[in-house]
Design a protein around this motif. Structure first.
Motif, short mmCIF file in Angstrom:
data_model
loop_
_atom_site.label_atom_id
_atom_site.label_comp_id
_atom_site.label_asym_id
_atom_site.label_seq_id
_atom_site.Cartn_x
_atom_site.Cartn_y
_atom_site.Cartn_z
N MET A 1 0.81 -1.23 0.00
CA MET A 1 0.00 0.00 0.00
C MET A 1 0.84 1.28 0.00
O MET A 1 0.34 2.34 -0.37
CB MET A 1 -1.00 0.00 1.18
CG MET A 1 -0.39 0.05 2.54
SD MET A 1 -1.66 0.13 3.86
CE MET A 1 -2.31 1.78 3.64
N HIS A 2 2.12 1.20 0.42
CA HIS A 2 2.98 2.38 0.40
C HIS A 2 4.02 2.32 -0.72
O HIS A 2 5.02 3.03 -0.67
CB HIS A 2 3.68 2.56 1.76
CG HIS A 2 2.75 2.99 2.86
ND1 HIS A 2 3.13 3.06 4.18
CD2 HIS A 2 1.45 3.40 2.83
CE1 HIS A 2 2.09 3.47 4.91
NE2 HIS A 2 1.07 3.68 4.11
N GLY A 3 3.79 1.44 -1.72
CA GLY A 3 4.70 1.39 -2.86
C GLY A 3 5.85 0.43 -2.65
O GLY A 3 5.86 -0.36 -1.68
N GLU A 4 6.79 0.46 -3.58
CA GLU A 4 7.90 -0.51 -3.58
C GLU A 4 9.22 0.18 -3.93
O GLU A 4 9.32 0.89 -4.93
CB GLU A 4 7.62 -1.61 -4.61
CG GLU A 4 6.45 -2.48 -4.23
CD GLU A 4 6.10 -3.47 -5.34
OE1 GLU A 4 6.88 -4.40 -5.55
OE2 GLU A 4 5.05 -3.29 -5.97
N LEU A 5 10.21 -0.12 -3.09
CA LEU A 5 11.55 0.44 -3.28
C LEU A 5 12.18 0.02 -4.61
O LEU A 5 12.98 0.75 -5.18
CB LEU A 5 12.41 -0.07 -2.11
CG LEU A 5 13.60 0.69 -1.61
CD1 LEU A 5 13.37 2.17 -1.52
CD2 LEU A 5 13.99 0.10 -0.26
N LEU A 6 11.82 -1.15 -5.09
CA LEU A 6 12.46 -1.68 -6.30
C LEU A 6 11.77 -1.20 -7.58
O LEU A 6 12.09 -1.67 -8.66
CB LEU A 6 12.52 -3.21 -6.27
CG LEU A 6 13.29 -3.81 -5.10
CD1 LEU A 6 13.40 -5.32 -5.23
CD2 LEU A 6 14.70 -3.20 -5.00
N LYS A 7 10.82 -0.28 -7.44
CA LYS A 7 10.14 0.26 -8.63
C LYS A 7 10.32 1.77 -8.71
O LYS A 7 10.47 2.45 -7.69
CB LYS A 7 8.65 -0.08 -8.59
CG LYS A 7 8.39 -1.57 -8.78
CD LYS A 7 6.91 -1.87 -8.84
CE LYS A 7 6.67 -3.36 -9.07
NZ LYS A 7 5.24 -3.70 -8.88
#
Ligand code: APR
Length: 248
Positions: free
Chosen positions: A118-124
């Motif tokens: 829900m808070h996004g992804e570091l690898l994107k």
């Protein structure tokens, strides 16, 4: 050995699990609000707001690049809490949804099938103009161009910053509306909307459980609270759920 004294006759069938930084702490990832947490060294308004990014994109990229590089180091791996959830997910296919506030990929690597970041992804990385999402390079900077629109200076970490809307909220509220159990793991309960999920779950009559190192800001809203490190507490609780009879 922890004893879980919940009055459940059968194993819940629609379980929503919320995870926060505490579940990844034993994998070597820093939490945010501890004495040695990330927000001790960095000002939220500088590195985790759209305004901070507009003011100093290089600083924001340095902050996330360092976290991304650390996440991809050999010693950061899923711990028994991530693995127990993923294994249970596979065993009860379709009955468990993990909603994580974490931007690491440790649930993914553990094999979690139903998972919402829900808070996004570091690898994107995401283009602020086209919205195109791509795998982030180890080092993201302003010179990189979006594959889709070809513009530079538009790529940002695919992270939900303070003041922005978390991802997939409709799907999360839909799952909460038919949950019979809600489990919150390793979150301090300071950030909404996630901190409001327990209340939603209580309203639909779900059994609500907090598993955390210490009482969170929303502990009093949970029907059951158990305290200890996630790496041992979560596998023990999952083991307890596994041993409950399945309703006929
Ligand atoms: N096992 C279980 N719980 C732990 C462990 C552990 N090994 N270590 C720490 N914790 C608990 C802490 O006691 C604390 O209650 O995890 C919680 C972590 O809280 P925060 O640092 O506030 O992290 P989180 O709740 O995930 O933050 C929510 O805030 O900064 C933003 O967007 C960021 O997603 C993040 C959101």
């Amino acid at each position: 050995m922890q004893h879980f004294d919940l009055p459940l006759k059968n194993r819940p069938k629609n379980i929503v699990v919320l995870t926060g930084a505490g579940i990844s702490q034993e994998s070597g990832i820093r939490t945010f609000r501890a004495a040695d947490g990330l927000w001790e060294d960095h000002r939220i308004e500088d590195v985790a707001t759209p305004e901070g990014f507009a003011r100093d994109p290089a600083l924001v990229h340095r902050f996330y690049n360092a976290r991304r590089q650390h996440l991809q180091s050999d010693d950061v791996v899923p711990n028994p809490a991530h693995l127990a959830l993923a294994e249970f997910d596979q065993a009860v296919s379709g009955q468990l949804l993990v909603v994580t506030q974490n931007v690491d990929d440790l649930h993914d690597r553990a094999g979690q099938a139903q998972l919402i970041h829900m808070h996004g992804e570091l690898l994107k990385a995401r283009c602020a103009v086209s919205g195109h999402v791509t795998r982030a390079p180890l080092v993201l900077d302003e010179s990189m161009k979006c594959d889709c629109c070809g513009l530079s200076e538009t790529l940002r970490p695919d992270i939900v910053w303070f003041g922005e809307m978390p991802m997939e909220m409709d799907r999360i509220y839909q799952a909460l509306s038919c949950a019979d159990m809600f489990i919150s793991i390793g979150t301090s309960g300071n950030v909404y909307p996630a901190a409001g999920f327990c209340r939603e779950a209580n309203q639909v009559g779900a059994c609500t459980v907090e598993l955390n190192l210490e009482p969170s800001s929303t502990s009093s809203e949970f029907q059951y609270t158990f305290y200890g490190p996630a790496g041992s507490l979560v596998p023990a609780f999952i083991d307890y759920l596994k041993r409950l009879p399945v309703a006929g």
